[in-house]
Design a protein around this motif. Structure first.
Motif, PDB file in Angstrom:
ATOM      1  N   PHE A  55       0.967  -1.435   0.207  1.00 46.68           N
ATOM      2  CA  PHE A  55       0.344   0.262   0.238  1.00 46.68           C
ATOM      3  C   PHE A  55       0.946   1.237   0.073  1.00 46.68           C
ATOM      4  CE2 PHE A  55      -2.244   3.376   1.870  1.00 46.68           C
ATOM      5  CZ  PHE A  55      -3.260   3.695   1.646  1.00 46.68           C
ATOM      6  N   GLN A 110      -1.333  12.964  12.565  1.00 57.97           N
ATOM      7  CA  GLN A 110      -2.423  13.889  12.768  1.00 57.97           C
ATOM      8  C   GLN A 110      -1.544  15.770  13.199  1.00 57.97           C
ATOM      9  OE1 GLN A 110      -5.221  11.909  14.154  1.00 57.97           O
ATOM     10  NE2 GLN A 110      -6.603  13.482  14.595  1.00 57.97           N
ATOM     11  N   HIS A 113      -1.290  17.229   9.929  1.00 55.38           N
ATOM     12  CA  HIS A 113      -2.207  16.914   9.087  1.00 55.38           C
ATOM     13  C   HIS A 113      -3.248  16.545   9.334  1.00 55.38           C
ATOM     14  CE1 HIS A 113       1.438  17.009   6.436  1.00 55.38           C
ATOM     15  NE2 HIS A 113       1.364  17.120   5.969  1.00 55.38           N
ATOM     16  N   PRO A 114      -4.297  17.452  10.379  1.00 53.39           N
ATOM     17  CA  PRO A 114      -4.869  17.012  10.579  1.00 53.39           C
ATOM     18  C   PRO A 114      -6.860  17.100   9.655  1.00 53.39           C
ATOM     19  CG  PRO A 114      -4.893  19.558  11.393  1.00 53.39           C
ATOM     20  CD  PRO A 114      -3.334  18.873  10.382  1.00 53.39           C
ATOM     21  N   VAL A 115      -6.090  18.009   9.069  1.00 53.18           N
ATOM     22  CA  VAL A 115      -7.278  17.745   7.865  1.00 53.18           C
ATOM     23  C   VAL A 115      -7.464  17.546   6.498  1.00 53.18           C
ATOM     24  CG1 VAL A 115      -8.898  19.518   9.543  1.00 53.18           C
ATOM     25  CG2 VAL A 115      -7.322  20.569   7.494  1.00 53.18           C
ATOM     26  N   GLY A 116      -6.421  17.451   5.643  1.00 46.01           N
ATOM     27  CA  GLY A 116      -5.992  16.891   4.962  1.00 46.01           C
ATOM     28  C   GLY A 116      -4.958  16.345   4.349  1.00 46.01           C
ATOM     29  N   THR A 117      -5.013  15.776   4.393  1.00 42.39           N
ATOM     30  CA  THR A 117      -3.360  14.236   4.057  1.00 42.39           C
ATOM     31  C   THR A 117      -2.584  14.911   2.544  1.00 42.39           C
ATOM     32  OG1 THR A 117      -3.897  12.350   4.929  1.00 42.39           O
ATOM     33  CG2 THR A 117      -2.770  12.139   3.684  1.00 42.39           C
ATOM     34  N   GLY A 118      -3.413  15.399   1.829  1.00 44.71           N
ATOM     35  CA  GLY A 118      -2.908  15.564   0.537  1.00 44.71           C
ATOM     36  C   GLY A 118      -2.431  16.809   0.601  1.00 44.71           C
ATOM     37  N   LEU A 119      -2.623  18.295   1.872  1.00 45.58           N
ATOM     38  CA  LEU A 119      -2.316  19.304   1.733  1.00 45.58           C
ATOM     39  C   LEU A 119      -0.998  19.524   3.480  1.00 45.58           C
ATOM     40  CD1 LEU A 119      -5.732  20.762   2.862  1.00 45.58           C
ATOM     41  CD2 LEU A 119      -4.823  19.847   0.579  1.00 45.58           C
ATOM     42  N   ASP A 123      -1.434  24.857   4.764  1.00 45.31           N
ATOM     43  CA  ASP A 123      -3.007  25.565   4.307  1.00 45.31           C
ATOM     44  C   ASP A 123      -3.980  24.669   5.754  1.00 45.31           C
ATOM     45  OD1 ASP A 123      -2.207  26.822   1.871  1.00 45.31           O
ATOM     46  OD2 ASP A 123      -2.533  24.392   0.831  1.00 45.31           O
ATOM     47  N   GLN A 124      -3.033  24.208   6.453  1.00 43.49           N
ATOM     48  CA  GLN A 124      -3.652  24.029   7.520  1.00 43.49           C
ATOM     49  C   GLN A 124      -3.523  24.422   9.012  1.00 43.49           C
ATOM     50  OE1 GLN A 124      -3.988  19.025   7.707  1.00 43.49           O
ATOM     51  NE2 GLN A 124      -2.862  19.271   5.740  1.00 43.49           N
ATOM     52  N   ARG A 126      -4.328  26.772  11.414  1.00 41.59           N
ATOM     53  CA  ARG A 126      -4.796  26.550  12.222  1.00 41.59           C
ATOM     54  C   ARG A 126      -5.387  25.904  12.633  1.00 41.59           C
ATOM     55  NH1 ARG A 126     -10.032  30.535  11.398  1.00 41.59           N
ATOM     56  NH2 ARG A 126     -11.036  28.730  10.334  1.00 41.59           N
ATOM     57  N   GLU A 127      -5.923  24.645  12.086  1.00 38.95           N
ATOM     58  CA  GLU A 127      -6.540  23.382  13.189  1.00 38.95           C
ATOM     59  C   GLU A 127      -5.068  22.541  13.569  1.00 38.95           C
ATOM     60  OE1 GLU A 127      -6.596  24.294   9.613  1.00 38.95           O
ATOM     61  OE2 GLU A 127      -8.302  24.196   9.421  1.00 38.95           O
ATOM     62  N   PHE A 131      -4.594  20.973  17.274  1.00 41.38           N
ATOM     63  CA  PHE A 131      -4.656  19.272  17.641  1.00 41.38           C
ATOM     64  C   PHE A 131      -3.054  19.209  18.662  1.00 41.38           C
ATOM     65  CE2 PHE A 131      -3.350  14.802  16.637  1.00 41.38           C
ATOM     66  CZ  PHE A 131      -4.295  14.646  17.717  1.00 41.38           C
TER      67      PHE A 131
ATOM     68  N   GLN B 110      -9.860   9.901  12.564  1.00 45.12           N
ATOM     69  CA  GLN B 110      -9.816  11.210  12.325  1.00 45.12           C
ATOM     70  C   GLN B 110     -10.893  11.829  11.938  1.00 45.12           C
ATOM     71  OE1 GLN B 110      -6.163  11.366  10.422  1.00 45.12           O
ATOM     72  NE2 GLN B 110      -5.568  13.708   9.837  1.00 45.12           N
ATOM     73  N   PRO B 114     -10.692  15.789  14.095  1.00 41.92           N
ATOM     74  CA  PRO B 114      -9.393  15.983  13.162  1.00 41.92           C
ATOM     75  C   PRO B 114      -8.715  16.717  13.994  1.00 41.92           C
ATOM     76  CG  PRO B 114     -11.476  17.069  12.873  1.00 41.92           C
ATOM     77  CD  PRO B 114     -12.254  15.897  12.920  1.00 41.92           C
ATOM     78  N   VAL B 115      -9.293  17.018  15.410  1.00 41.24           N
ATOM     79  CA  VAL B 115      -8.253  17.606  16.286  1.00 41.24           C
ATOM     80  C   VAL B 115      -8.255  17.988  17.166  1.00 41.24           C
ATOM     81  CG1 VAL B 115      -8.342  20.186  14.629  1.00 41.24           C
ATOM     82  CG2 VAL B 115     -10.001  19.880  15.984  1.00 41.24           C
ATOM     83  N   PHE B 131     -12.167  17.535   6.616  1.00 41.90           N
ATOM     84  CA  PHE B 131     -11.348  16.256   6.614  1.00 41.90           C
ATOM     85  C   PHE B 131     -12.279  15.310   5.551  1.00 41.90           C
ATOM     86  CE2 PHE B 131      -9.536  12.045   7.891  1.00 41.90           C
ATOM     87  CZ  PHE B 131      -8.664  12.232   6.787  1.00 41.90           C
ATOM     88  N   GLU B 134     -12.011  15.512   2.296  1.00 45.11           N
ATOM     89  CA  GLU B 134     -10.687  15.147   0.945  1.00 45.11           C
ATOM     90  C   GLU B 134     -11.139  13.356   1.564  1.00 45.11           C
ATOM     91  OE1 GLU B 134      -6.379  13.980   3.086  1.00 45.11           O
ATOM     92  OE2 GLU B 134      -6.048  15.837   1.764  1.00 45.11           O
ATOM     93  N   TRP B 146      -7.773  -0.428  -3.546  1.00 44.20           N
ATOM     94  CA  TRP B 146      -6.436  -1.023  -2.764  1.00 44.20           C
ATOM     95  C   TRP B 146      -6.304  -2.392  -2.430  1.00 44.20           C
ATOM     96  CZ3 TRP B 146      -4.318  -3.626   1.972  1.00 44.20           C
ATOM     97  CH2 TRP B 146      -2.779  -4.258   1.195  1.00 44.20           C
TER      98      TRP B 146
END
Lengths: 233, 233
Positions: A55, A110, A113-119, A123-124, A126-127, A131, B110, B114-115, B131, B134, B146
């Motif tokens: 994976f 986390q 990257h609390p709200v976007g694994t791809g961001l 860009d995150q 504040r979040e 956390f 999450q 998320p936070v 989140f 996404e 996968w």
């Protein structure tokens, strides 16, 4: 003697470092493929694997099979190279501890990257700040306290080092880099973990590895990331 | 014949359900301790364990040892009760798949936390919405794709069902509950996973279990939570 092929990103410690450390400490022969050939070669290798594809990296090519998931790789190496207890019950317990480290590392990720694994982190922010506060105040003491209470002797599982100890080393090193203020404030509560960190640093394989250019420095592309605004006492 | 003691929260499916399903399908004798005695008994039992205490439920008391972490419990049961392949390489691969399910379930958590693991969903709704988008658009296709490509035959590892199949069943059921609109939009891309879900539902042990009051319904205290505002095509 097998020489394993380890595939992981060339630019970061990341999750792959838990495998690298165990192999270096245990003097287990491996080639760190993407560090030889570049991370593009890793991407190409992953795409070429269609039967039981991993994976995500890290994954270990043993010649006979490909094994992914850090805890699964360490379980395999522990069974074969004396870097886990001989006793079956203790070996299963060690795997449980490693899986709990996996959970903790997922929360470390986390944090940034609390709200976007791809961001991007930027860009995150504040979040992330939200956390990070809970992580410092509640999650770090909860996990570290459990690891501290789990130490059975000089080493995690007793009288010999195992891959669990090299993983504790990486966890403590990573948290010191990521949260220097917070770790300074609480580390006295974890004397056994700090002692393990020091003992692992003195293992010949780890001493040599950390002095070599094979050990990549911590950076803000890895799992443990130092963003000063996320740290506090 | 051993009767295992399984300890997990009495009010939710949660992570414990992956263990319950494997044991029900495999006709493995167990007592679901907190469902007999209440979740207060679980809290008391956890506090009383000082030697190798579990970090969190679920954990399985075999009489000889206590095993925590879902994938670790399933690995143990797979070795002893014929609910994993006999072949060692296939058994290790199955563990890898289960660990990837573990990663996916952590991201499912999450979505609604998320936070703040210790906060209510209601206190992090805005971040959750971010989140969740996404998760629906990128993470669900990545993980489900996968798993779909990992299916080796009628069942996940080939010709016999394993604990991996009961885990896929729970994953698909949970996602249908949590994201009905999203699943309706994408489920046609995962015919093998849907077929496994249906086959698992027809296993005698699972059929009986789901018809009994032992199967707790999905609810918004568990891992898979339906919040309509987080769902979309």
């Amino acid at each position: 003697m097998t020489t394993y092929k380890l595939w992981y990103w060339a630019e970061i410690q990341g999750r792959g470092e838990f495998v690298r450390l165990a192999m270096e400490a245990g003097d287990i022969g491996y080639v760190d493929m993407a560090r030889e050939r570049g991370s593009e070669a890793l991407i190409a290798d992953m795409k070429a694997r269609t039967d039981r594809p991993p994976f995500a990296p890290p994954y270990l090519d043993t010649g006979d099979q490909v094994i992914a998931q850090v805890a699964n790789i360490l379980l395999y190496l522990g069974d074969r190279h004396g870097i886990a207890p001989a006793d079956e019950v203790a070996r299963r317990w060690l795997h449980e501890v490693q899986l709990t480290i996996t959970d903790f590392v997922a929360e470390v990720h986390q944090v940034h990257h609390p709200v976007g694994t791809g961001l991007y982190y930027e860009d995150q922010r504040r979040e992330a700040a939200r956390f990070a506060r809970e992580f410092r105040e509640a999650r770090m003491p909860k996990f570290l306290g459990w690891f501290e209470r789990s130490v059975a002797g000089e080493w995690l599982t007793g009288e010999r080092w195992s891959y669990g100890d090299t993983s504790i080393f990486q966890l403590i090193e990573g948290l010191h880099y990521m949260f220097p203020k917070r770790m300074k404030a609480i580390e006295r509560d974890y004397p056994r973990l700090l002692a393990i960190r020091d003992r692992v640093a003195r293992l010949p394989g780890i001493h040599d590895y950390c002095a070599s250019d094979r050990r990549i420095g911590f950076n803000t592309d890895g799992i443990f990331r130092h963003y000063p605004e996320l740290d506090a006492d």
